[in-house]
Scaffold this active site. Structure first.
Site, PDB file in Angstrom:
ATOM      1  N   ASN A 203      -4.607 -10.346   6.892  1.00  0.00           N
ATOM      2  CA  ASN A 203      -4.486  -9.055   7.578  1.00  0.00           C
ATOM      3  C   ASN A 203      -5.797  -8.455   8.069  1.00  0.00           C
ATOM      4  OD1 ASN A 203      -1.803  -9.364   7.043  1.00  0.00           O
ATOM      5  ND2 ASN A 203      -1.653  -7.729   5.530  1.00  0.00           N
TER       6      ASN A 203
ATOM      7  N   HIS B 270      -6.783 -11.205  -1.628  1.00  0.00           N
ATOM      8  CA  HIS B 270      -6.211 -10.826  -0.334  1.00  0.00           C
ATOM      9  C   HIS B 270      -7.123 -11.372   0.757  1.00  0.00           C
ATOM     10  CE1 HIS B 270      -4.204  -8.862   2.814  1.00  0.00           C
ATOM     11  NE2 HIS B 270      -4.205  -7.605   2.402  1.00  0.00           N
TER      12      HIS B 270
ATOM     13  N   ASN C 241      -5.598  -5.986  12.687  1.00  0.00           N
ATOM     14  CA  ASN C 241      -7.041  -5.725  12.638  1.00  0.00           C
ATOM     15  C   ASN C 241      -7.829  -6.690  13.521  1.00  0.00           C
ATOM     16  OD1 ASN C 241      -7.128  -3.413  10.998  1.00  0.00           O
ATOM     17  ND2 ASN C 241      -6.849  -4.649   9.165  1.00  0.00           N
TER      18      ASN C 241
ATOM     19  N   TYR D 213      -8.737  -8.132   6.701  1.00  0.00           N
ATOM     20  CA  TYR D 213      -9.681  -7.528   5.774  1.00  0.00           C
ATOM     21  C   TYR D 213     -10.846  -8.494   5.552  1.00  0.00           C
ATOM     22  CZ  TYR D 213      -6.110  -3.988   5.313  1.00  0.00           C
ATOM     23  OH  TYR D 213      -5.215  -3.005   5.591  1.00  0.00           O
TER      24      TYR D 213
ATOM     25  N   THR E 183       0.839  -1.190   0.000  1.00  0.00           N
ATOM     26  CA  THR E 183       0.000   0.000   0.000  1.00  0.00           C
ATOM     27  C   THR E 183       0.877   1.244   0.000  1.00  0.00           C
ATOM     28  OG1 THR E 183      -1.760  -1.123   1.185  1.00  0.00           O
ATOM     29  CG2 THR E 183      -1.747   1.270   1.311  1.00  0.00           C
TER      30      THR E 183
END
Length: 373
Positions: A178, A175, A234, A180, A25
């Site tokens: 992490n 993805h 997260n 998400y 990112t």
């Protein structure tokens, strides 16, 4: 480094060596549209030896857009912007996969407001951590709205895959790491559903598996997946046996799907922030634990891998390849350096990692120096 510099079949493409560039990112797009400085960034890395590049995370819809200047792939302008980049990458001799993801967000984020929809998640449970640095007071996550019909999001992933093909990518990487959206379904701390999308490991893995099948309908063998079983980012993290039961089932099913590769992220303290004074993740050897589930799919290791470790992992046959991440930020010539025995010694400028309003986007992005060869 002989093992690292041998070709590998990835999907329908043969890449020249076993070192890939992981998704990073960087927040340099114009709004959500890829631009010329991003083109320069990716081409620099191909010229520095990258054989397989995974794009930065590309958002599948305006809803769920977490950060400013993060690129999407839901409209024509974005597709055209990515097409310029993929054409340039191919012209320089590289291969590039689009990493597609659904993300966390905040209702006050500008793109979220523009979407006119709430922040969604598998269950109405707020993740801890995560500071929205562009919002006043840097607020954390709010309690999301529970997704009524997950198939709506599966359709969005499929449309993103169709758009990625139009944009000229060579494949797509899901993805599922992490914390998400996909990992939120996998983890029982964020998924407390009682329907067919929650409860058992099989049900919690259903969302990821159905997305993979939808992507394969578009891309055939050029579909990959990224997982972080030992990640606490997260607010993720389950006991070890639950991790093995959940990710083991997912990988057994993925093994049947003829994927291009699966990336397994090792434990990383950087991706395991403290909540209430302790780490969230369950540390374990991800490579040793989960590669046995993948007998037909190439495995790539990621997260904190050193060149020496990469050679050992590939040379011993433990993995097919490795992805370097952060090193590609401050070394546009990672592969050339490793092959020549040069040090990865450029200091990383953390202040320019994600850009900043009013600051030249080139700083800390396309101005890092190559080694002298």
């Amino acid at each position: 480094m002989s093992a690292l510099f041998t070709p590998l079949k990835v999907g329908s493409t043969t890449i020249p060596h076993r070192i890939g560039m992981a998704a990073l990112t960087r927040n340099r797009s114009t709004g959500t549209v890829p631009n010329e400085i991003m083109l320069k960034y990716y081409v620099q890395r191909v010229q520095g030896g990258a054989g397989l590049i995974v794009s930065e995370g590309i958002l599948i819809s305006r809803q769920g857009t977490e950060w400013l200047q993060a690129p999407g792939i839901w409209d024509k302008a974005q597709i055209e912007g990515w097409k310029k980049i993929t054409d340039a990458v191919h012209g320089a001799g590289g291969t590039i996969y689009a990493q597609v993801l659904g993300r966390l967000s905040h209702p006050d984020a500008p793109e979220q407001i523009a979407a006119g929809e709430p922040v969604y998640a598998p269950s109405a449970i707020s993740a801890r951590g995560g500071k929205f640095r562009f919002l006043a007071g840097e607020p954390g996550y709010v309690t999301p709205t529970e997704i009524v019909d997950p198939t709506v999001f599966i359709a969005q992933f499929k449309q993103a895959a169709i758009n990625a093909k139009e944009a000229g990518f060579d494949g797509v990487e899901l993805h599922a790491a992490n914390g998400y959206l996909v990992q939120q379904f996998l983890d029982f701390n964020s998924n407390m559903r009682t329907d067919k999308w929650g409860g058992s490991p099989e049900n919690r893995a259903r969302f990821a598996i159905e997305i993979l099948k939808a992507l394969i309908e578009v891309w055939g063998p050029n579909v990959a997946m990224k997982l972080s079983p030992a990640g606490g980012y997260n607010d993720m993290g389950m006991p070890l046996q639950d991790i093995i039961d959940t990710f083991g089932y997912l990988l057994r099913e993925a093994n049947k799907l003829n994927l291009a590769y699966v990336t397994l992220m090792k434990y990383s303290a950087f991706l395991d922030p403290e909540y209430d004074g302790k780490k969230r993740a369950t540390q374990h050897d991800v490579i040793e634990t989960f590669t046995p589930f993948l007998t037909k799919v190439p495995v790539f290791a990621n997260a904190g891998v050193t060149p020496a470790e990469a050679e050992e992992l590939v040379g011993s046959g433990k993995v097919a390849g490795v992805f370097f991440g952060m090193n590609w930020i401050n070394h546009p010539d990672v592969v050339r350096r490793i092959k020549a025995g040069k040090q990865l010694d450029n200091p990383l400028d953390w202040m320019t990692l994600y850009g900043a309003e009013g600051v030249d986007p080139a700083l800390g992005y396309v101005d890092y120096k190559e080694a002298t060869y």
